[in-house]
Design a protein around this motif. Structure first.
Motif, PDB file in Angstrom:
ATOM      1  N   TYR A 110       0.804  -1.211   0.000  1.00 58.59           N
ATOM      2  CA  TYR A 110       0.000   0.000   0.000  1.00 58.59           C
ATOM      3  C   TYR A 110       0.842   1.268   0.000  1.00 58.59           C
ATOM      4  O   TYR A 110       0.338   2.360   0.267  1.00 58.59           O
ATOM      5  CB  TYR A 110      -0.949  -0.005   1.199  1.00 58.59           C
ATOM      6  N   LEU A 111       2.123   1.121  -0.316  1.00 65.13           N
ATOM      7  CA  LEU A 111       3.012   2.262  -0.508  1.00 65.13           C
ATOM      8  C   LEU A 111       3.454   2.315  -1.958  1.00 65.13           C
ATOM      9  O   LEU A 111       3.437   1.304  -2.665  1.00 65.13           O
ATOM     10  CB  LEU A 111       4.248   2.132   0.395  1.00 65.13           C
ATOM     11  N   GLY A 112       3.850   3.509  -2.420  1.00 66.31           N
ATOM     12  CA  GLY A 112       4.345   3.639  -3.777  1.00 66.31           C
ATOM     13  C   GLY A 112       5.543   2.741  -4.017  1.00 66.31           C
ATOM     14  O   GLY A 112       6.392   2.574  -3.141  1.00 66.31           O
ATOM     15  N   GLN A 113       5.614   2.167  -5.211  1.00 64.53           N
ATOM     16  CA  GLN A 113       6.710   1.271  -5.576  1.00 64.53           C
ATOM     17  C   GLN A 113       7.684   2.001  -6.491  1.00 64.53           C
ATOM     18  O   GLN A 113       7.284   2.584  -7.492  1.00 64.53           O
ATOM     19  CB  GLN A 113       6.162   0.021  -6.266  1.00 64.53           C
ATOM     20  N   LEU A 114       8.949   1.947  -6.140  1.00 67.37           N
ATOM     21  CA  LEU A 114       9.971   2.724  -6.844  1.00 67.37           C
ATOM     22  C   LEU A 114      10.405   2.061  -8.136  1.00 67.37           C
ATOM     23  O   LEU A 114      10.651   0.858  -8.182  1.00 67.37           O
ATOM     24  CB  LEU A 114      11.183   2.916  -5.931  1.00 67.37           C
ATOM     25  N   GLU A 115      10.522   2.855  -9.199  1.00 66.83           N
ATOM     26  CA  GLU A 115      11.132   2.411 -10.449  1.00 66.83           C
ATOM     27  C   GLU A 115      12.613   2.779 -10.452  1.00 66.83           C
ATOM     28  O   GLU A 115      13.468   1.950 -10.673  1.00 66.83           O
ATOM     29  CB  GLU A 115      10.422   3.062 -11.641  1.00 66.83           C
ATOM     30  N   CYS A 116      12.906   4.050 -10.206  1.00 67.40           N
ATOM     31  CA  CYS A 116      14.301   4.472 -10.113  1.00 67.40           C
ATOM     32  C   CYS A 116      14.359   5.847  -9.467  1.00 67.40           C
ATOM     33  O   CYS A 116      13.360   6.556  -9.405  1.00 67.40           O
ATOM     34  CB  CYS A 116      14.983   4.494 -11.483  1.00 67.40           C
ATOM     35  N   HIS A 117      15.524   6.212  -8.966  1.00 62.59           N
ATOM     36  CA  HIS A 117      15.732   7.585  -8.494  1.00 62.59           C
ATOM     37  C   HIS A 117      17.184   7.955  -8.719  1.00 62.59           C
ATOM     38  O   HIS A 117      18.067   7.095  -8.775  1.00 62.59           O
ATOM     39  CB  HIS A 117      15.325   7.730  -7.024  1.00 62.59           C
ATOM     40  N   GLU A 118      17.429   9.267  -8.857  1.00 57.32           N
ATOM     41  CA  GLU A 118      18.777   9.724  -9.169  1.00 57.32           C
ATOM     42  C   GLU A 118      18.938  11.186  -8.803  1.00 57.32           C
ATOM     43  O   GLU A 118      17.965  11.937  -8.702  1.00 57.32           O
ATOM     44  CB  GLU A 118      19.053   9.561 -10.669  1.00 57.32           C
ATOM     45  N   VAL A 119      20.179  11.578  -8.583  1.00 58.92           N
ATOM     46  CA  VAL A 119      20.545  12.985  -8.484  1.00 58.92           C
ATOM     47  C   VAL A 119      20.738  13.488  -9.905  1.00 58.92           C
ATOM     48  O   VAL A 119      21.494  12.903 -10.687  1.00 58.92           O
ATOM     49  CB  VAL A 119      21.830  13.174  -7.659  1.00 58.92           C
ATOM     50  N   VAL A 120      20.066  14.562 -10.266  1.00 59.25           N
ATOM     51  CA  VAL A 120      20.074  15.038 -11.649  1.00 59.25           C
ATOM     52  C   VAL A 120      21.359  15.809 -11.941  1.00 59.25           C
ATOM     53  O   VAL A 120      21.824  16.613 -11.127  1.00 59.25           O
ATOM     54  CB  VAL A 120      18.852  15.938 -11.918  1.00 59.25           C
TER      55      VAL A 120
END
Length: 866
Positions: free
Chosen positions: A328-338
């Motif tokens: 019931y929480l958002g599922q991550l695809e990816c994250h990064e410092v831009v």
């Protein structure tokens, strides 16, 4: 841009050389060409057309535009053109020649002059059948830079600053691909440049004398004509998706040909708010969910938790524990410092270029302000940034720059992308009452899972409680019972100790005299409770008030037991035939020590309070203590540290907000709140007043009224709950019980306070059971319409979500495989100027990404609390 009141000054030379750099030989060539006597633009050390002596403000616009366009033309001729520059742009005088395509509403704010892209012309807008609100939005999408002119120029003139920064703020809201925006303050002899980014404002401390220092003036204008688009504030990794044509940077749109912006397509399609975003993990296309879009851009401050890392850790915890609530929480695809060109995109680095503070201008004698537009707005339209309006309240803190450089300081922020796999729509698009409660229940379970593992979300709102699509063997279901609620948006979460590490040892309260005297003083009460209930009540009071004497312990313990029995009786539980036990009251749980921030420098201030005012806890919104005296105890409220109960209170306000402002399924706003009436009946006037005071008003008004509601608890049901829409009448018992639960938890800060998730889950599950197998109260036609509307939306975008290739035409340069584009959606959640930041003396809080634009609504009704 919540920190709009944070203004720092740098020298004009530092600003030009570092923020607006132009190669010296090119600048000299441009200046020589522009000031050549044959052109007649610069005569006797004075720019042609600019007034001398006494003049009116309107005498500035045409000469500025003429000279600026002349400089721009020469600059573009002297500096080679590249693909990373703005393709077409020119300076326009919008004061002398206002756009005829827009509604002639004097309350709208419009810049005097602008550097305008070739996105669309006034004629395009005028011919278009778009509604006025969309025309207004499109108009703001064109601006590269804006100008505010004044006859009596003063860098410290609050009115001038408010107007200019107000324009910059609107541009930042409307243009989703903007990292920062530039503006110019102008008079007949002086000009200075101001930069608004996600930390605040960086401005020239010493204005340029445009006539004596003609080289600097040429530098200012030429830089805005030839610098790469990212040096003017654009995001080079974001392109408009415009099927079937290839995606394109907004700054590469042209006035003619295949790259011309299609105004009519904007009316029927959401492509103008769909973006192709390049990341280190590949290219993603965002999907617009109803009226809300999150562009997955987040400007993280130094002391903020890493949202992407939070999702990763919680996902790992879910996998390890096999706890079903993790879904019931958002599922991550990816994250990064831009990064841009290999450099980290940060406000202090890539944007402000490490420029150093200079002393501010002398303080202005006058502090007068002027309001040019005031609008009320529907809170979920304000998710993330409460702007498209400029009022004295919004920008009142801008005067803080007079305190000196670094008095407030600009918080350094770094741009981060968080891409979620989760795809859904805001909870207001429920189709049945059962679906609404089910999704809210799921979100509470998700919140509990995060809390148990050490994260307090701190920003529950109507925009980040989602109805998520479920995947079933490459088929995505949206219908009940396949729906799932989901909690997203942890960009303002804080990391604390896991619950297991916060359990408190209860103080001993088994002294024979204390227990015996309690029984003797409460003979009738003790008939209905076990010995263990008395013991636990005494322990709770001792835990909360360790210095209390025996009389206080007995007095408050008696009150606590009576309050708990009262709540038990109204909560819908089955009344026991014999004495109440701790298990029945929910007292068989641990008390917890207050959460302590993990990873925070103890020498720095605590995290500022965070929340979205329409939904935030009264205790979070108010600096002064909010004291509940439902049972007239002698207990004082504890120091406020954002905890689970405050977010569960936010869930209550979300549900109440929907029940008061919606007329049924599908998110349709209640007719009584939007219709124009010649004579407003008293009942509707009171409804509008209540909605304004608790949800649509200013932060201060919302805070004051929520505080008053807890303190005057008897008035809440007859004054507030009575105004829920008839459609939501089956939920009235739930709202009443939830309110009583909050009163009990806040007054005693006992087991209910520390076990709030379980009790809210119990209430929601009971409410679902009481609804029965069908929502008999639902209007079947409205339910079907709402479901069709939502399912049609999902079908329009599902081809991408289940892996059907994005058309090859979508690619500026063809991807290596048809699946190189992936879908991402998330939703904006919190109004920016309404973010609570009382940890900084009541100013606005931390800055999230940009939201959709607010739209005009009916006139605000009178205030409730004086």
């Amino acid at each position: 841009m919540a920190d709009i009141d944070r203004v720092r000054f740098v020298s004009a030379r530092d600003f030009l050389n570092n923020i607006l750099p132009v190669e010296q030989s090119q600048l000299q060539a441009i200046h020589a060409a522009v000031t050549h006597r044959n052109h007649g633009l610069y005569v006797d050390r004075h720019w042609s057309g600019f007034p001398r002596g006494k003049y009116k403000e309107e005498n500035l616009y045409k000469p500025f535009v003429n000279i600026a366009n002349a400089i721009a033309r020469v600059a573009k001729d002297k500096v080679p053109r590249t693909e990373d520059q703005v393709r077409e742009a020119s300076w326009k005088d919008y004061h002398s020649n206002p756009p005829q395509s827009l509604e002639p509403d004097a309350t709208y704010i419009r810049p005097d002059c602008t550097l305008t892209m070739a996105m669309l012309s006034d004629a395009d807008l005028k011919r278009s059948s778009l509604p006025a609100a969309k025309k207004e939005t499109l108009w703001w999408l064109q601006f590269v830079a804006v100008v505010e002119a004044k006859r009596n120029f003063d860098q410290n003139d609050l009115e001038l600053v408010q107007q200019l920064l107000g324009y910059l703020r609107v541009v930042m809201v409307e243009q989703k691909d903007r990292r920062f925006v530039l503006g110019i303050c102008l008079s007949a002899s002086q000009a200075s440049v101001w930069l608004q980014d996600r930390s605040g404002v960086t401005a020239m401390a010493d204005p340029i004398d445009i006539h004596k220092n003609s080289m600097d003036f040429v530098h200012m204008i030429a830089a805005m004509s030839v610098l790469p688009a990212h040096r003017l504030g654009f995001d080079p990794d974001m392109r408009l998706a415009r099927e079937p044509s290839p995606p394109i940077h907004t700054y590469r749109l042209s006035s003619t040909g295949s790259d011309k912006f299609d105004v009519e397509l904007y009316k029927d399609s959401h492509y103008a708010t769909q973006w192709v975003i390049n990341t280190k993990s590949g290219a993603f296309i965002t999907l617009r969910a109803m009226s809300l879009l999150r562009t997955d851009q987040w400007w993280k401050s130094e002391d903020q938790a890493d949202e992407g890392a939070i999702y990763e850790r919680l996902s790992a915890q879910g996998a390890a524990s096999h706890d079903s609530d993790a879904q019931y929480l958002g599922q991550l695809e990816c994250h990064e410092v831009v990064k841009i060109g290999g450099e980290v995109d940060s406000t202090d680095g890539l944007i402000q270029r490490a420029t150093k503070d200079s002393p501010p201008p002398p303080k202005h004698k006058s502090d007068k302000t002027r309001k040019k537009r005031v609008r009320a707005a529907d809170p979920e339209l304000d998710e993330r940034l409460h702007v498209n309006l400029v009022t004295g309240d919004d920008l009142r803190g801008v005067a803080s720059y007079a305190r000196g450089p670094g008095a407030r300081g600009l918080q350094h922020r770094t741009r981060v992308r968080v891409v979620l796999k989760t795809f859904g729509c805001p909870i207001k698009y429920f189709t049945t009452l059962r679906e609404l409660l089910t999704c809210l229940l799921h979100a509470v379970r998700g919140h509990r899972f995060a809390y148990i593992h050490g994260y307090v979300q701190r920003d529950v709102s109507a925009g980040n409680l989602l109805i998520a699509m479920l995947r079933r063997d490459s088929f995505t279901q949206t219908q009940s019972p396949g729906i799932r609620g989901c909690l997203i948006d942890f960009d303002h979460a804080k990391e604390v100790q896991p619950v297991e590490n916060r359990k408190a040892e209860l103080p001993p309260c088994e002294e024979l005299d204390l227990y015996t005297s309690f029984r003797q003083d409460n003979r009738e009460l003790v008939k209905h409770i076990t010995r263990e209930v008395i013991k636990r009540a005494l322990q709770v009071i001792k835990f909360k008030a360790p210095e209390a004497d025996d009389d206080e312990l007995r007095f408050n313990a008696k009150k606590y037991i009576k309050a708990a029995l009262h709540y038990y009786e109204i909560s819908g539980r089955t009344i026991p035939t014999d004495a109440y036990t701790p298990e029945q009251l929910g007292w068989n749980v641990d008390l917890l020590h207050p959460p302590k921030d993990i990873g925070r420098d103890p020498t720095r201030p605590r995290h500022p309070r965070s929340g979205t005012p329409p939904y935030a806890s009264a205790k979070i919104l108010n600096v002064e203590a909010v004291q509940v005296q439902r049972w007239r105890t002698s207990l004082l409220p504890s120091h406020v540290i954002h905890d689970a109960i405050h977010d569960m209170e936010s869930c209550f306000w979300v549900l109440l907000y929907l029940c008061m402002t919606r007329s049924g399924p599908g998110g349709v706003r209640r007719e009584e709140l939007v219709s124009e009436l010649d004579a407003v009946p008293a009942e509707i006037e009171e409804l509008r007043t209540i909605v304004y005071c608790f949800f649509d008003g200013s932060l201060e008004r919302i805070a004051r009224n929520k505080k008053q509601a807890f303190e005057d608890y008897k008035s809440f049901e007859p004054l507030v709950l009575r105004h829920i829409h008839p459609y939501f009448e089956p939920l009235r018992p739930l709202l009443r019980r939830w309110w009583e639960l909050l009163l009990l938890a806040y007054e005693f800060e006992g087991y209910e306070y520390h076990n709030i998730h379980a009790l809210v889950i119990e209430l929601l599950e009971r409410a679902l059971k009481e609804l029965g197998t069908e929502d008999l109260s639902d209007d079947q036609q409205h339910q079907q319409d709402a479901k069709r509307k939502r399912d049609d939306f999902f079908r329009r975008v599902i081809y991408a979500d289940i892996g059907i290739p994005i058309p090859q035409a979508q690619c500026a340069s063809a991807p290596s495989s048809p699946n190189d584009y992936r879908v991402t959606t998330a939703f904006s959640s919190t109004p920016e100027s309404q973010k609570v930041g009382q940890g900084r003396g009541g100013s606005a809080g931390d800055t999230p990404s940009s939201p959709p634009s607010p739209t005009p609504v009916t006139k605000k009704p009178k205030q409730m609390a004086k």
